[in-house]
Design an enzyme around this catalytic site. Structure first.
Site, short mmCIF file in Angstrom:
data_model
loop_
_atom_site.label_atom_id
_atom_site.label_comp_id
_atom_site.label_asym_id
_atom_site.label_seq_id
_atom_site.Cartn_x
_atom_site.Cartn_y
_atom_site.Cartn_z
N LYS A 267 0.84 -1.20 0.00
CA LYS A 267 0.00 0.00 0.00
C LYS A 267 0.88 1.25 0.00
CE LYS A 267 -4.04 -1.79 2.53
NZ LYS A 267 -5.01 -1.66 1.43
N ARG A 341 -10.46 -11.48 1.75
CA ARG A 341 -11.31 -12.54 1.19
C ARG A 341 -10.64 -13.90 1.31
NH1 ARG A 341 -11.58 -9.61 -4.44
NH2 ARG A 341 -11.68 -7.89 -2.95
N1 BES Z 1 -8.22 -3.61 4.11
C1 BES Z 1 -8.33 -3.24 2.75
C2 BES Z 1 -9.61 -2.45 2.44
C3 BES Z 1 -9.79 -1.12 3.11
C4 BES Z 1 -9.57 0.06 2.40
C5 BES Z 1 -10.26 -1.03 4.41
C6 BES Z 1 -9.78 1.29 3.01
C7 BES Z 1 -10.49 0.20 5.02
C8 BES Z 1 -10.25 1.36 4.32
C9 BES Z 1 -8.34 -4.49 1.86
O1 BES Z 1 -7.59 -5.56 2.33
C10 BES Z 1 -7.78 -4.12 0.52
O2 BES Z 1 -6.65 -3.77 0.46
N2 BES Z 1 -8.60 -4.22 -0.52
C11 BES Z 1 -8.18 -3.96 -1.85
C12 BES Z 1 -8.86 -4.98 -2.73
C13 BES Z 1 -8.39 -4.96 -4.16
C14 BES Z 1 -6.93 -5.31 -4.25
C15 BES Z 1 -9.22 -5.95 -4.95
C16 BES Z 1 -8.60 -2.55 -2.22
O3 BES Z 1 -9.67 -2.10 -1.81
O4 BES Z 1 -7.83 -1.88 -2.89
MN MN Z 2 -5.56 -5.43 1.76
#
Ligand code: BES
Ligand code: MN
Ligand code: ZN
Length: 490
Positions: A267, A341
């Site tokens: 991230k 997931r």
């Molecule tokens: N924990 C994150 C999602 C999230 C984003 C929670 C902002 C709280 C605030 C999750 O694990 C994630 O990184 N999701 C990805 C999914 C994508 C790679 C399909 C996302 O949302 O970018």
């Molecule tokens: Mn994530």
């Protein structure tokens, strides 16, 4: 916060006087008329929702009067009362009040019970501070209200006060877990917290499965996500048997990623900044079970929490590699940041295989996409059964923990096609909430199930209404309301 009923005004730090818009008193003004009239006549106070102004009358039992605006009488709701009284509580805190008097009021179209509920929930949910990190709070100069006197209220409503208090304290419990440092709130800490719930009720049983167990069971996805972490993963099972004679069994699954760096799909700084909140689904499930047991709800629930840290390091699970899930389905990793997931998939298929659920709900901070769609106020959900979706919407309306349903549009499953495995783990960011649900659906099968994506609602960037900044405790009130509906309809 302690409370008592009384008939007459007692010495307090603040005495709250409610007014409808147009500065129309919502209570019996007679004892206060002489103190309040000049201000009301001046037109400076309008009674708009959440408007507050202090008066310091001479020769009056309480130190201060607080005029509180409730907004328009003909549009009053439980939620509008929660918000107005949240504003009152903030005003009381600003003068370091400890004891507050609240007056009974005529709530127009609302029942007496709804009036009391709105007032009390607004007060309770606001009377929270996360007391660990700030020097000021550590020295406890921050003021929380200790005691409320309800004046002129119907004492037969006392059980409703008790119920709301149990629920609010469970919301605090959830907020505390989410607000804690990610370095402290690690999977082991969630496991210990789940075990400590056993002290609350003999009907709660907690079983914690450790890494060796996960390996033996071949929970390949939970293990993959946790690989680069220096702390151990756990699968936590907390059951509350509130109705041993019933076969109904509701399984609540909560995402328990105690920190999400994104793994090798790292991230950005901004994206990582809030990622201690990635176990908010787990915290809400634990909070709901805590509340359900203290309320003696006649339901059988099991909370299932897969808990890991999604770290980056030489042991990170790898993009392009294929990992085998507990269900036997293989998953090609095309984004290590779609980790939620993965761990949920193993937890869901474990629950289906071993726990005989009659209904399953998972709560997860799953996608940034749901935040883009609905913002911080509204959670997105998908359900494979309309009856369950309708009950969730009902619960959402009553609690104002807002929800919006997305369709489980099966055609989007195409996005998860893999040449070398049964599926990939990310189908891209478009329709992210739906795709997250579609991925999970494969591990659930046919039983009634809903997936609630709380990525926006779990953790707020600024305080609003009765929510403090950061952890909101979203999900606890929603789940408790839903469970109560299920008791009634069984
Ligand atoms: N924990 C994150 C999602 C999230 C984003 C929670 C902002 C709280 C605030 C999750 O694990 C994630 O990184 N999701 C990805 C999914 C994508 C790679 C399909 C996302 O949302 O970018
Ligand atoms: Mn994530
Ligand atoms: Zn995550």
């Amino acid at each position: 916060m302690k409370y008592a009923f009384s008939l007459k005004e007692k010495n307090a730090d603040v005495c709250v006087l409610p007014f409808w818009e147009g500065a129309l008193p919502a209570f019996d003004l007679s004892n206060f008329a002489s103190f309040v009239r000049p201000l009301v006549d001046s037109g400076d106070f309008k009674g708009k929702s959440g408007e507050t102004i202090f008066l310091y009358p001479e020769g009056f039992a309480s130190k201060r009067l607080l005029l509180l605006g409730l907004g328009k009488k003909n549009s009053v709701t439980v939620e509008s009362l929660r918000r107005s009284y949240a504003a009152a509580l903030r005003a009381c805190q600003s003068v370091h009040a400890k004891l507050v008097n609240l007056f009974s009021l005529d709530g127009g179209s609302l029942s007496k019970q709804e009036v009391l509920q709105g007032i009390w929930e607004g007060f309770l949910l606001s009377n929270y501070v996360f007391n660990s990190f700030k020097k000021e709070t550590l020295e406890s100069t921050f003021s929380l209200i200790d005691e409320v006197h309800f004046i002129g209220f119907d004492e037969s409503l006392e059980p409703a006060l008790k119920t709301a208090q149990i629920v609010a304290e469970s919301v605090y419990f959830t907020r505390d877990l989410v607000n804690g440092n990610a370095d402290e709130v690690i999977p082991q800490k969630l496991a210990e917290t789940a075990k400590s719930l056993m002290k609350l009720s003999p009907r709660i049983q907690t079983v914690v499965h450790d890494k060796a167990w996960l390996e033996k069971q071949k929970m390949g996805l939970i293990l993959a996500v946790n690989r680069a972490s220096s702390v151990d993963p756990y699968l936590i099972e907390v059951s509350y048997q509130g109705n041993p004679n019933s076969k109904e069994h509701i399984v609540l699954v909560g995402k328990g990623v105690t920190y999400d760096t994104g793994g090798l799909s790292l991230k950005t700084t901004d994206g990582m900044l809030t990622m201690k909140c990635d176990m908010a689904g787990a915290a809400a499930v634990l909070g709901a079970i805590r509340a359900a047991s203290l309320l003696n709800l006649k339901v059988n629930i099991t909370g299932v929490i897969p808990s890991v840290e999604n770290c980056i390091g030489p042991l990170s699970y790898k993009l392009g590699d294929v990992y085998t899930s507990y269900s036997g389905r293989t998953v090609e990793i095309n984004n290590t940041d779609a980790e939620g997931r993965l761990i949920l998939a193993d937890a869901l298929s474990y629950a289906v295989k071993h726990l005989n659920p009659t209904m399953m709900i998972d709560l997860a901070t799953l996608t940034g996409s749901v935040v883009m769609s609905l913002g911080e106020h509204i959670a997105g959900f998908c359900a494979n059964q309309d009856a369950l979706a309708d009950r969730l919407m009902e619960a959402s309306k009553r609690t104002s923990e807002l929800l919006w349903r997305f369709p489980l549009h099966t055609e989007y499953k195409e996005a998860f096609k893999s040449d070398i495995a049964d599926m990939t783990n990310s189908g891209g960011r478009e329709a992210g909430c739906i795709k997250g649900a579609l991925f999970l659906e494969d591990f659930v099968g046919q039983l009634p199930w809903a997936h609630v994506d709380i990525a926006g609602t779990a953790y707020w960037s600024k305080p609003k209404y009765y929510y403090p900044t950061r952890a909101t405790g979203y999900g606890v009130r929603l789940l408790i309301d839903l469970l109560k509906q299920l008791v009634i309809h069984e």
